[in-house]
Design an enzyme around this catalytic site. Structure first.
Site, PDB file in Angstrom:
ATOM      1  N   SER A 174       0.844  -1.188   0.000  1.00  0.00           N
ATOM      2  CA  SER A 174       0.000   0.000   0.000  1.00  0.00           C
ATOM      3  C   SER A 174       0.885   1.246   0.000  1.00  0.00           C
ATOM      4  O   SER A 174       1.770   1.375  -0.832  1.00  0.00           O
ATOM      5  CB  SER A 174      -0.952  -0.034   1.208  1.00  0.00           C
ATOM      6  OG  SER A 174      -1.959   0.941   1.095  1.00  0.00           O
TER       7      SER A 174
ATOM      8  N   GLU B  39      -0.840  -3.300  -8.105  1.00  0.00           N
ATOM      9  CA  GLU B  39      -2.129  -3.616  -7.491  1.00  0.00           C
ATOM     10  C   GLU B  39      -2.715  -2.317  -6.950  1.00  0.00           C
ATOM     11  O   GLU B  39      -2.021  -1.327  -6.785  1.00  0.00           O
ATOM     12  CB  GLU B  39      -1.969  -4.645  -6.369  1.00  0.00           C
ATOM     13  CG  GLU B  39      -1.039  -4.226  -5.229  1.00  0.00           C
ATOM     14  CD  GLU B  39      -1.688  -3.331  -4.184  1.00  0.00           C
ATOM     15  OE1 GLU B  39      -2.931  -3.370  -4.040  1.00  0.00           O
ATOM     16  OE2 GLU B  39      -0.963  -2.587  -3.512  1.00  0.00           O
TER      17      GLU B  39
ATOM     18  N   HIS C 231      -4.889  -5.636  -1.553  1.00  0.00           N
ATOM     19  CA  HIS C 231      -5.570  -5.312  -0.306  1.00  0.00           C
ATOM     20  C   HIS C 231      -6.623  -6.384  -0.039  1.00  0.00           C
ATOM     21  O   HIS C 231      -7.824  -6.132  -0.014  1.00  0.00           O
ATOM     22  CB  HIS C 231      -6.198  -3.926  -0.407  1.00  0.00           C
ATOM     23  CG  HIS C 231      -5.207  -2.814  -0.476  1.00  0.00           C
ATOM     24  ND1 HIS C 231      -4.367  -2.619  -1.565  1.00  0.00           N
ATOM     25  CD2 HIS C 231      -4.898  -1.833   0.400  1.00  0.00           C
ATOM     26  CE1 HIS C 231      -3.602  -1.563  -1.345  1.00  0.00           C
ATOM     27  NE2 HIS C 231      -3.910  -1.071  -0.162  1.00  0.00           N
TER      28      HIS C 231
END
Length: 407
Positions: free
Chosen positions: A174, A270, A341
């Site tokens: 992230s 991602e 996630h």
């Protein structure tokens, strides 16, 4: 199961405080009294009906070092909301044999961040300056936002040199992607996409697949992940450095000195809860900056789209984005890699060598090599695995945890 887990946490409640106090006083720690090497023959506890990638590992050849079980927490981004959950994560990692320092970073809060900019910079800069011993593991607390504010204030060359000397493994995903890309761009040192303190280790019940992947990846010198997802495009074999992370963060680094300049690489990406046109727009940014044409392939992880539909064209989905960018950039695009996630995360290195091979069923396998590993004999990593639970409805054993990952 819940009772047993809570009881274990109560018994371990003072473990991390005592261990961290000794580390602060003595500048180090000792290995656990009864280290256990991860057992590849342990009973399977994952739900058989779930689609999971197959993982093959090669045992690591790691020389035991004095810092083999040391871990330092860094909190570069958002704050962690629940102190009791933080303690759960610290206890779980301590039970696995890690001697943890800087754990107070996980409890900090300043505005939306895990401390002031100066405090968050110090988490890494103190290691770069040699003011604290270089740990074997640098563990991110959680994602969110804030890491970009730190990048100009950390000596990445020094940090990378100390990490390389000690074989340090840095974990995150992230927003921590900014830290990982700056480290790779400025020092060439790899890191790991994988679980973080608050996001995964602090869950009331840790996910079996995620913990097992963390153990297998960190104690092996080679990792192969087989992806069964059928590829719309016929896969072709490619080999190069696999790098990247969160798409939003990677795209935000374009034009900065913290964007790695990788020639002939494999770009992994991602993201979460983005509409398809926004995903394409960020990919177009990377294309217009000349980054995509320098790569051999793109690997897309799980974007956790759920019920999200493109607000301009409900028929436009992630597969169409992949096809569009493959055509525009003249590059192979692989989909379905098990990371994002999401609950079930495959730990894998960023900035290491990777080879992608298509299989005979329309899927592919990625083999990673040339990355640092932990000494399993100095730890008790099996303690990270949750006890198996029995589902009377399905008749299968499972981990008992099915919630989405926090970031």
């Amino acid at each position: 199961m819940t009772f047993a887990l809570s009881r274990r946490h109560l018994l371990q409640g003072s473990l991390i405080t005592a261990g961290s106090g000794l580390l602060t006083a003595c500048g180090g720690g000792t290995s656990p009294q009864s280290p256990n090497r991860p057992n590849s023959n342990r009973p399977q506890t994952m739900t058989p009906t779930a689609q999971r990638p197959q993982i093959q590992v090669q045992p690591a050849r790691v020389v035991s070092q004095g810092n083999a079980n040391t871990m330092r927490i860094f909190a570069s981004s958002g704050f962690c909301e629940d102190p009791s959950r933080i303690q759960t994560g610290l206890n779980r990692l301590a039970s696995a044999g890690f001697v943890i320092s800087n754990h107070h970073a996980a409890y900090r809060r300043f505005q939306r961040f895990a401390g002031s900019d100066a405090e968050r910079i110090a988490d890494l800069q103190e290691v770069a300056d040699g003011r604290v011993p270089t740990p074997r593991v640098l563990m991110g607390a959680r994602g969110g936002y804030g890491a970009a504010r730190l990048l100009p204030h950390i000596n990445w060359g020094n940090l990378g040199a100390r990490m390389r000397e000690q074989g340090t493994l840095l974990f995150g995903f992230s927003d921590v992607t900014a830290i990982q890309m700056a480290l790779l761009a400025q020092s060439g040192v790899p890191s790991f996409a994988g679980p973080m303190l608050y996001s995964e280790f602090a869950k009331p019940v840790a996910d079996t697949y995620t913990m097992d992947s963390f153990i297998r990846t960190t104690t092996s010198s080679q990792l192969t992940v087989a992806v069964s997802s059928f590829q719309i495009q016929r896969p072709r074999a490619v080999e190069g450095m696999l790098w990247g992370g969160n798409l939003s963060v990677v795209a935000s680094l374009v034009g900065s000195p913290y964007m790695p300049r990788v020639q002939g690489g494999i770009l992994f990406l991602e993201d979460v809860s983005e509409q398809p046109y926004r995903i394409e727009r960020m990919l177009q940014t990377l294309h217009l900056a000349g980054i995509l044409r320098q790569q051999q392939a793109i690997v897309l992880g799980d974007f956790r789209m759920g019920n999200i539909r493109d607000s301009y064209d409900s028929s436009y989905d992630l597969n169409m984005v992949a096809q569009t960018m493959s055509r525009v950039a003249n590059i192979s695009v692989f989909t379905g890699f098990p990371f994002g996630h999401i609950t079930n995360k495959t730990s894998f290195p960023l900035g290491a060598r990777a080879k992608i091979q298509p299989d005979n069923m329309g899927g592919y396998a990625v083999t990673f090599s040339d990355y640092p590993a932990l000494n399993a004999a100095a730890l008790n990593l099996n303690a990270l695995l949750p006890p198996p639970t029995y589902d009377f409805g399905t008749g299968f054993f499972g981990s008992g945890e099915n919630s989405d990952s926090e970031f």
